[in-house]
Design a protein around this motif. Structure first.
Motif, PDB file in Angstrom:
ATOM      1  N   THR A 134       0.850  -1.196   0.000  1.00  0.00           N
ATOM      2  CA  THR A 134       0.000   0.000   0.000  1.00  0.00           C
ATOM      3  C   THR A 134       0.885   1.245   0.000  1.00  0.00           C
ATOM      4  O   THR A 134       1.877   1.326   0.720  1.00  0.00           O
ATOM      5  CB  THR A 134      -0.915   0.025   1.239  1.00  0.00           C
ATOM      6  OG1 THR A 134      -1.931  -0.971   1.081  1.00  0.00           O
ATOM      7  CG2 THR A 134      -1.582   1.379   1.422  1.00  0.00           C
ATOM      8  N   GLN A 136       0.970   4.983   1.074  1.00  0.00           N
ATOM      9  CA  GLN A 136       0.323   5.973   1.940  1.00  0.00           C
ATOM     10  C   GLN A 136       0.982   7.319   1.655  1.00  0.00           C
ATOM     11  O   GLN A 136       2.169   7.504   1.909  1.00  0.00           O
ATOM     12  CB  GLN A 136       0.491   5.599   3.410  1.00  0.00           C
ATOM     13  CG  GLN A 136      -0.162   6.569   4.375  1.00  0.00           C
ATOM     14  CD  GLN A 136       0.134   6.221   5.836  1.00  0.00           C
ATOM     15  OE1 GLN A 136       1.109   5.535   6.137  1.00  0.00           O
ATOM     16  NE2 GLN A 136      -0.700   6.699   6.730  1.00  0.00           N
ATOM     17  N   ASN A 165      -4.762  11.886   4.296  1.00  0.00           N
ATOM     18  CA  ASN A 165      -3.822  10.918   3.754  1.00  0.00           C
ATOM     19  C   ASN A 165      -4.503  10.177   2.619  1.00  0.00           C
ATOM     20  O   ASN A 165      -5.700   9.862   2.706  1.00  0.00           O
ATOM     21  CB  ASN A 165      -3.379   9.890   4.803  1.00  0.00           C
ATOM     22  CG  ASN A 165      -2.367  10.445   5.780  1.00  0.00           C
ATOM     23  OD1 ASN A 165      -1.422  11.123   5.394  1.00  0.00           O
ATOM     24  ND2 ASN A 165      -2.566  10.182   7.057  1.00  0.00           N
ATOM     25  N   TYR A 167      -4.538   6.653   0.443  1.00  0.00           N
ATOM     26  CA  TYR A 167      -4.120   5.252   0.518  1.00  0.00           C
ATOM     27  C   TYR A 167      -4.426   4.592  -0.822  1.00  0.00           C
ATOM     28  O   TYR A 167      -5.569   4.609  -1.293  1.00  0.00           O
ATOM     29  CB  TYR A 167      -4.862   4.522   1.630  1.00  0.00           C
ATOM     30  CG  TYR A 167      -4.538   5.038   3.016  1.00  0.00           C
ATOM     31  CD1 TYR A 167      -3.517   4.459   3.777  1.00  0.00           C
ATOM     32  CD2 TYR A 167      -5.248   6.102   3.556  1.00  0.00           C
ATOM     33  CE1 TYR A 167      -3.212   4.942   5.038  1.00  0.00           C
ATOM     34  CE2 TYR A 167      -4.952   6.586   4.820  1.00  0.00           C
ATOM     35  CZ  TYR A 167      -3.938   6.007   5.555  1.00  0.00           C
ATOM     36  OH  TYR A 167      -3.629   6.482   6.807  1.00  0.00           O
ATOM     37  N   THR A 169      -4.040   0.922  -2.595  1.00  0.00           N
ATOM     38  CA  THR A 169      -3.797  -0.487  -2.234  1.00  0.00           C
ATOM     39  C   THR A 169      -4.093  -1.390  -3.424  1.00  0.00           C
ATOM     40  O   THR A 169      -5.190  -1.313  -3.998  1.00  0.00           O
ATOM     41  CB  THR A 169      -4.685  -0.898  -1.050  1.00  0.00           C
ATOM     42  OG1 THR A 169      -4.439  -0.032   0.060  1.00  0.00           O
ATOM     43  CG2 THR A 169      -4.409  -2.334  -0.631  1.00  0.00           C
ATOM     44  N   GLY A 175      -3.181  -2.766   3.673  1.00  0.00           N
ATOM     45  CA  GLY A 175      -2.034  -1.974   4.086  1.00  0.00           C
ATOM     46  C   GLY A 175      -1.802  -1.938   5.577  1.00  0.00           C
ATOM     47  O   GLY A 175      -0.666  -1.993   6.036  1.00  0.00           O
TER      48      GLY A 175
END
Length: 471
Positions: A134, A136, A165, A167, A169, A175
């Motif tokens: 993942t 981030q 944030n 993310y 994936t 993640g």
């Protein structure tokens, strides 16, 4: 990784309706975000849920899922951030740890796969594709203007810092392990799909982040798939985990968060010292010395009765006549929040228009970006400290450092230290400042000050900081 079974994507809608598990409240089609005001922005963000309903039934209480199924909203959400944006951003200079984390949940634990130094996009994409890691991406509002625009309005709306944030994936991967956060969370699904499971909090309205082992959290209270355009809200302390299902190439979502360290407890920690200081000037009981050798004792339980009595005196004093003032929380918020969004082509704020004179009519600008506090004089620490009025604002804050740490006294990478911007006035100016803050417009000559010179000086000082305009 998720346990086998329970993949809600494979369950027909008719069967979902029969599920005995407590259901997450869902809602229908929204409108595109409105930026007319902080209120309109938030209302459009949670639409069609009414603002009053949200705060009465969901805020700090339970999760809310807003299913959109709207191509216009999905397209707008996708424009906020995409996997394809990372290549260009890496070319601008991103760094592991600071801007990007690469991680994967392995056996219930977070495994960080960061390299050293600057992020290389080819290596980043390799870890994403081959290691199912993942990505981030921290605080994308520093780079994406539409997120700046959203989060600046939300900071005005909540009166609290708002971070984010992203993310990203890959399919069949997760993640982060099950955990809870110390922030109120709004999830916007941007690309692909994400399988979410939420669990009952072990620490309601938690004050810190924590990972929870799966054998402790029990069965999910809610389980669902987020699709582009969908929005999910859940309170701090809500245990959660999420993965990208097989068959979905990847998922991108942005987590927008707020209300960290913004509780009544935090406010009291900030306000009580000033209350004690002020009350002690008038109440001799608070100036009476503590028992001899109290500070040398291991057990101070005998003092609790006396402290309880003094706290009751403070409460009585506050209830009868005093304001409960917050200085540090206010300054921290103003110092670290986003500057106003003025459009991508706008120059930095500089004073403009007519100079304020004694016969001018003036109006406050950027009301949501400025605060008034009363504090001891910070420039005369060695003398008897008189109380002064301070006006702090965020008009000159730097978006590039937003939510990137609180090292207030240290310089950032480009050599510029974070600083509080504002003005300092004698206490006699407080009423005049309140006039300006509480009025839609005010005439300079009507300001509650003794002389015309003081009135003009106050107006000119605020104009110089771009806090007022002359009509």
């Amino acid at each position: 990784m998720p346990k086998k079974g329970g993949k809600i994507a494979d369950v027909p809608k008719e069967a979902q309706a029969q599920c005995k598990r407590p259901k997450l409240d869902a809602a229908g089609s929204p409108s595109i975000l409105s930026f007319e005001s902080p209120d309109s922005l938030f209302k459009s963000l949670i639409s069609p849920i009414e603002e009053e309903v949200f705060f009465r039934e969901y805020w700090e209480q339970k999760p809310l899922l807003v299913r959109r199924n709207d191509v216009l909203v999905a397209a707008y959400y996708q424009s906020l951030f995409q996997l394809s944006h990372l290549k260009e951003l890496c070319g601008q200079g991103l760094y592991y740890g600071q801007d990007v984390n690469v991680c994967r949940c392995v056996n219930g634990k977070k495994k960080v796969l960061n390299k050293e130094g600057r992020v290389n996009y080819v290596q980043l994409k390799k870890d994403f594709d081959q290691k199912k890691a993942t990505i981030q991406f921290h605080q994308p509002q520093r780079f994406k203007e539409e997120l700046w625009k959203i989060q600046e309005k939300l900071e005005c709306y909540f009166g609290s810092l708002v971070g984010s944030n992203v993310y990203i994936t890959p399919q069949g991967s997760q993640g982060l392990p099950p955990h809870y956060d110390d922030v109120e969370v709004f999830i916007l699904q941007l690309e692909g799909e994400k399988h979410w499971r939420l669990y009952k909090p072990t620490v309601p309205l938690a004050r810190e982040y924590n990972v929870e082992p799966e054998d402790r959290i029990g069965s999910p209270t809610h389980e669902f798939i987020l699709k582009p355009g969908d929005l999910l809200y859940f309170p701090r302390g809500t245990i959660h985990q999420a993965d990208t299902p097989h068959g979905i190439s990847y998922s991108t979502h942005v987590t927008i968060s707020t209300y960290q360290n913004n509780s009544w407890g935090d406010f009291l920690l900030d306000a009580i010292p000033g209350l004690v200081f002020d009350t002690a000037k008038e109440d001799v009981a608070l100036r009476t010395g503590i028992p001899r050798q109290l500070l040398m004792q291991v057990n101070t339980a005998d003092c609790t009765k006396k402290l309880s009595s003094l706290l009751r005196r403070l409460a009585d004093s506050l209830e009868n006549s005093r304001e409960l003032r917050s200085s540090d929380l206010k300054k921290d918020f103003i110092m670290h929040r986003l500057p106003p969004y003025l459009g991508c082509d706008s120059d930095a704020l500089t004073p403009g228009g007519k100079l304020p004179k004694i016969n001018s009519k003036i109006r406050l600008q950027f009301r949501d970006h400025a605060i008034i506090t009363v504090e001891p004089d910070q420039e005369n620490a060695d003398e008897i400290r008189r109380e002064m009025v301070y006006v702090y604002h965020s008009l000159k804050n730097r978006r590039e450092t937003h939510m990137m740490g609180r090292e207030d006294d240290t310089a950032s990478e480009d050599g510029l230290a974070q600083q509080t911007h504002g003005l300092r006035f004698p206490l006699s100016y407080l009423d005049a400042l309140r006039q300006i803050w509480s009025s839609s417009t005010v005439n300079v000559k009507e300001l509650n000050l003794t002389s015309d010179e003081e009135k003009e000086n106050l107006a000119l000082s605020l104009w110089t900081e771009c806090l007022i305009e002359v009509l």
